[in-house]
Design an enzyme around this catalytic site. Structure first.
Site, PDB file in Angstrom:
ATOM      1  N   ARG A 191    -101.281  -6.098-119.752  1.00 43.47           N
ATOM      2  CA  ARG A 191    -100.260  -7.164-119.742  1.00 43.47           C
ATOM      3  C   ARG A 191     -99.766  -7.498-121.150  1.00 43.47           C
ATOM      4  O   ARG A 191     -99.471  -8.661-121.444  1.00 43.47           O
ATOM      5  CB  ARG A 191    -100.804  -8.441-119.076  1.00 43.47           C
ATOM      6  CG  ARG A 191    -101.204  -8.253-117.624  1.00 43.47           C
ATOM      7  CD  ARG A 191     -99.971  -8.231-116.744  1.00 43.47           C
ATOM      8  NE  ARG A 191    -100.299  -8.217-115.327  1.00 43.47           N
ATOM      9  CZ  ARG A 191    -100.200  -9.284-114.523  1.00 43.47           C
ATOM     10  NH1 ARG A 191     -99.799 -10.430-114.988  1.00 43.47           N
ATOM     11  NH2 ARG A 191    -100.488  -9.166-113.262  1.00 43.47           N
ATOM     12  N   ARG A 250     -86.714 -12.864-120.163  1.00 43.88           N
ATOM     13  CA  ARG A 250     -86.782 -13.141-118.727  1.00 43.88           C
ATOM     14  C   ARG A 250     -85.724 -14.167-118.332  1.00 43.88           C
ATOM     15  O   ARG A 250     -85.070 -14.048-117.297  1.00 43.88           O
ATOM     16  CB  ARG A 250     -88.167 -13.636-118.323  1.00 43.88           C
ATOM     17  CG  ARG A 250     -88.332 -13.689-116.812  1.00 43.88           C
ATOM     18  CD  ARG A 250     -89.628 -14.285-116.364  1.00 43.88           C
ATOM     19  NE  ARG A 250     -89.767 -15.640-116.865  1.00 43.88           N
ATOM     20  CZ  ARG A 250     -90.789 -16.445-116.606  1.00 43.88           C
ATOM     21  NH1 ARG A 250     -91.775 -16.009-115.851  1.00 43.88           N
ATOM     22  NH2 ARG A 250     -90.838 -17.660-117.105  1.00 43.88           N
ATOM     23  N   TYR A 294    -101.918  -7.921-100.759  1.00 43.25           N
ATOM     24  CA  TYR A 294    -100.688  -8.728-100.791  1.00 43.25           C
ATOM     25  C   TYR A 294     -99.824  -8.452 -99.561  1.00 43.25           C
ATOM     26  O   TYR A 294     -99.180  -9.351 -99.021  1.00 43.25           O
ATOM     27  CB  TYR A 294     -99.893  -8.440-102.073  1.00 43.25           C
ATOM     28  CG  TYR A 294    -100.619  -8.864-103.339  1.00 43.25           C
ATOM     29  CD1 TYR A 294    -100.461 -10.144-103.862  1.00 43.25           C
ATOM     30  CD2 TYR A 294    -101.473  -7.995-103.996  1.00 43.25           C
ATOM     31  CE1 TYR A 294    -101.137 -10.538-105.015  1.00 43.25           C
ATOM     32  CE2 TYR A 294    -102.156  -8.370-105.140  1.00 43.25           C
ATOM     33  CZ  TYR A 294    -101.985  -9.650-105.642  1.00 43.25           C
ATOM     34  OH  TYR A 294    -102.664 -10.026-106.771  1.00 43.25           O
TER      35      TYR A 294
HETATM   36  O1  1CP Z   1     -99.267  -4.651-118.628  1.00 47.35           O
HETATM   37  C1  1CP Z   1     -98.039  -4.789-118.827  1.00 47.35           C
HETATM   38  O2  1CP Z   1     -97.577  -5.264-119.878  1.00 47.35           O
HETATM   39  C2  1CP Z   1     -97.069  -4.251-117.781  1.00 47.35           C
HETATM   40  C3  1CP Z   1     -96.592  -5.186-116.817  1.00 47.35           C
HETATM   41  C4  1CP Z   1     -97.397  -5.603-115.572  1.00 47.35           C
HETATM   42  C5  1CP Z   1     -98.475  -4.994-114.906  1.00 47.35           C
HETATM   43  C6  1CP Z   1     -99.267  -3.785-115.309  1.00 47.35           C
HETATM   44  C7  1CP Z   1     -97.026  -6.735-114.824  1.00 47.35           C
HETATM   45  C8  1CP Z   1     -95.928  -7.650-115.176  1.00 47.35           C
HETATM   46  N1  1CP Z   1     -97.818  -6.780-113.704  1.00 47.35           N
HETATM   47  C9  1CP Z   1     -98.731  -5.753-113.735  1.00 47.35           C
HETATM   48  C10 1CP Z   1     -99.763  -5.414-112.742  1.00 47.35           C
HETATM   49  C11 1CP Z   1    -100.114  -6.364-111.668  1.00 47.35           C
HETATM   50  N2  1CP Z   1     -99.304  -7.205-110.956  1.00 47.35           N
HETATM   51  C12 1CP Z   1    -101.418  -6.467-111.106  1.00 47.35           C
HETATM   52  C13 1CP Z   1    -102.595  -5.611-111.511  1.00 47.35           C
HETATM   53  C14 1CP Z   1    -103.165  -5.960-112.824  1.00 47.35           C
HETATM   54  C15 1CP Z   1    -103.797  -7.314-112.947  1.00 47.35           C
HETATM   55  O3  1CP Z   1    -104.690  -7.621-112.128  1.00 47.35           O
HETATM   56  O4  1CP Z   1    -103.439  -8.008-113.898  1.00 47.35           O
HETATM   57  C16 1CP Z   1    -101.374  -7.421-110.082  1.00 47.35           C
HETATM   58  C17 1CP Z   1    -102.535  -7.896-109.211  1.00 47.35           C
HETATM   59  C18 1CP Z   1    -100.035  -7.886-109.986  1.00 47.35           C
HETATM   60  C19 1CP Z   1     -99.479  -8.853-109.000  1.00 47.35           C
HETATM   61  C20 1CP Z   1     -98.792  -9.940-109.718  1.00 47.35           C
HETATM   62  N3  1CP Z   1     -97.504  -9.851-110.190  1.00 47.35           N
HETATM   63  C21 1CP Z   1     -99.329 -11.159-110.148  1.00 47.35           C
HETATM   64  C22 1CP Z   1    -100.753 -11.617-109.925  1.00 47.35           C
HETATM   65  C23 1CP Z   1    -100.843 -12.506-108.747  1.00 47.35           C
HETATM   66  C24 1CP Z   1    -102.291 -12.783-108.381  1.00 47.35           C
HETATM   67  O5  1CP Z   1    -102.624 -12.622-107.197  1.00 47.35           O
HETATM   68  O6  1CP Z   1    -103.093 -13.153-109.270  1.00 47.35           O
HETATM   69  C25 1CP Z   1     -98.321 -11.836-110.864  1.00 47.35           C
HETATM   70  C26 1CP Z   1     -98.393 -13.182-111.491  1.00 47.35           C
HETATM   71  C27 1CP Z   1     -97.190 -10.975-110.885  1.00 47.35           C
HETATM   72  C28 1CP Z   1     -95.905 -11.204-111.606  1.00 47.35           C
HETATM   73  C29 1CP Z   1     -95.882 -10.591-112.957  1.00 47.35           C
HETATM   74  N4  1CP Z   1     -96.026  -9.234-113.181  1.00 47.35           N
HETATM   75  C30 1CP Z   1     -95.905  -8.978-114.528  1.00 47.35           C
HETATM   76  C31 1CP Z   1     -95.676 -10.227-115.195  1.00 47.35           C
HETATM   77  C32 1CP Z   1     -95.449 -10.397-116.682  1.00 47.35           C
HETATM   78  C33 1CP Z   1     -95.667 -11.225-114.198  1.00 47.35           C
HETATM   79  C34 1CP Z   1     -95.426 -12.694-114.412  1.00 47.35           C
HETATM   80  C35 1CP Z   1     -94.021 -12.988-114.004  1.00 47.35           C
HETATM   81  C36 1CP Z   1     -93.341 -13.937-114.914  1.00 47.35           C
HETATM   82  O7  1CP Z   1     -92.710 -13.525-115.893  1.00 47.35           O
HETATM   83  O8  1CP Z   1     -93.422 -15.140-114.603  1.00 47.35           O
END
Ligand code: 1CP
Length: 354
Positions: A27, A40, A154
């Protein structure tokens, strides 16, 4: 193709000798960076950011401008795959991801179709091509996807979950339907990752955030088997170079043994397993990536440096270590603290590679 100027990550993932431990941060593009929040905002919302190749490229490169990282990771999300399968992904501020049409019945799973990946996810491959062009060979680009089980949580629960009641209910009462769901998501994900590789991804990671919430036998039947299917179907070499595959099951512990036997090149490790112990589990079959607790980044520079020193010492001497956190960096972190970590890895790691 432009020659890669820094290939430390690819070499470490293959357990080849390197002069220092390479690093990237899960991330690394995200909400802790003010420039990410501004982009964003410009995009309007998170999915519009993912669907815009130029803006997705911009946020992918932002952390590399601040820190001496050894890889870029595609900016996207794991849930674009279920979205492409027709479930209708949307985000509610403060509540995270949701699906308009979650899979609530066995019939819904039976009717699910493997989509035309080029058509539904072309925006991701456009982003990969744009990022590769802009990176100009500085560091490799990591592509990624979610594991079928993690995406499945999900898809079935309809959003984030802590207890996974619906998918665990399927595992108990209708395991063949859950097998079928895993197969369909695995087939879609294999095509999706191969298209990322064709577009320019130089390594790929599968994020299995929730697989270890299952009992070990169910982990093997549903999460491990579906990741195995993906590993077996991936393009492993392109332009004369191996495309390393990293599997990251959060909380895997002793299951790292099973994961090492899939034929992947590397395993992500979270902070609940010492790297020294993880090395024993995998018997040096694969490289290891990790594993500092992201909470450490809330502490003072001294504590962060101690954490880096401990992590490097825990892996010990020799190749096959990629430094990372044990899970994603959280939105509340001061960006300067990540700078302390990156500098410490550069300064302290060469002694382990003499
Ligand atoms: O790593 C990076 O920089 C690349 C971007 C990336 C990756 C690899 C994002 C951007 N998401 C992910 C993977 C991801 N997404 C996972 C697996 C890794 C982990 O566990 O961290 C999971 C479970 C998700 C699902 C997801 N998408 C969540 C988690 C929800 C939960 O159940 O806890 C969230 C918050 C998102 C949205 C998201 N994806 C990425 C970002 C930066 C965000 C936040 C959105 C925003 O800008 O508000």
């Amino acid at each position: 193709m432009t020659e890669l100027k820094n290939d430390l990550l690819l070499r470490a993932l293959m357990k080849e000798p390197v002069p220092r431990t390479p690093l990237w941060i899960m991330r690394q593009a995200g909400r802790y960076l003010p420039e990410y929040r501004a982009t964003r905002e410009q995009a309007g919302d998170f999915m519009s950011l993912c669907r815009n190749p130029d803006l997705a490229c911009e946020v992918t490169l932002q952390p590399l401008r601040r820190y001496a990282l050894d890889a870029a990771i595609l900016f996207s999300d794991i849930l674009t795959v279920p979205d492409a399968m027709g479930l209708g992904l949307y985000f509610v501020t403060g509540e995270g991801p949701k699906f308009r049409d979650p899979l609530q019945t066995v019939d819904a799973i039976r009717n699910l179709r493997v989509p035309d990946v080029e058509k539904e996810l072309g925006y991701v491959f456009d982003a990969v091509r744009t990022i590769r062009r802009e990176l100009n060979g500085e560091v490799p680009l990591i592509g990624f996807a979610g594991s079928p089980f993690t995406c499945g949580t999900y898809m079935v629960e309809g959003g984030s979950s802590r207890e996974f009641p619906t998918i665990k209910g399927l595992a108990a009462d209708a395991p063949e339907a859950l097998d079928e769901l895993m197969d369909k998501v695995a087939d879609t994900t294999t095509e999706y990752l191969n298209a990322q590789i064709e577009a320019g991804a130089q390594a790929v990671q599968i994020f299995d955030t929730w697989g270890a919430a299952l009992e070990p036998d169910n982990f093997r039947r549903f999460s491990l088997a579906s990741m195995q299917k993906i590993v077996d179907g991936l393009i492993r070499e392109k332009d004369g170079r191996r495309i390393p595959v990293i599997l990251f099951t959060k909380g895997a512990g002793p299951l790292l043994k099973d994961l090492a036997d899939t034929g992947c090149d590397a395993l992500g490790v979270d902070w609940t397993t010492d790297l020294e112990q993880a090395r024993e589990y995998v018997q040096d079959k694969v490289a290891l990536q990790g594993n500092l607790d992201p909470a450490t980044l809330r502490e003072s520079p001294e504590v962060i440096r101690e954490g880096v020193a401990r992590t490097l010492a825990s892996y010990g001497n020799g190749p096959g270590h990629v430094f990372n956190l044990g899970h994603g960096i959280t939105p509340d972190i001061d960006p300067d603290n990540l700078g302390v970590l990156v500098d410490a890895v550069h300064e302290m790691s060469p002694q382990y590679h003499t």
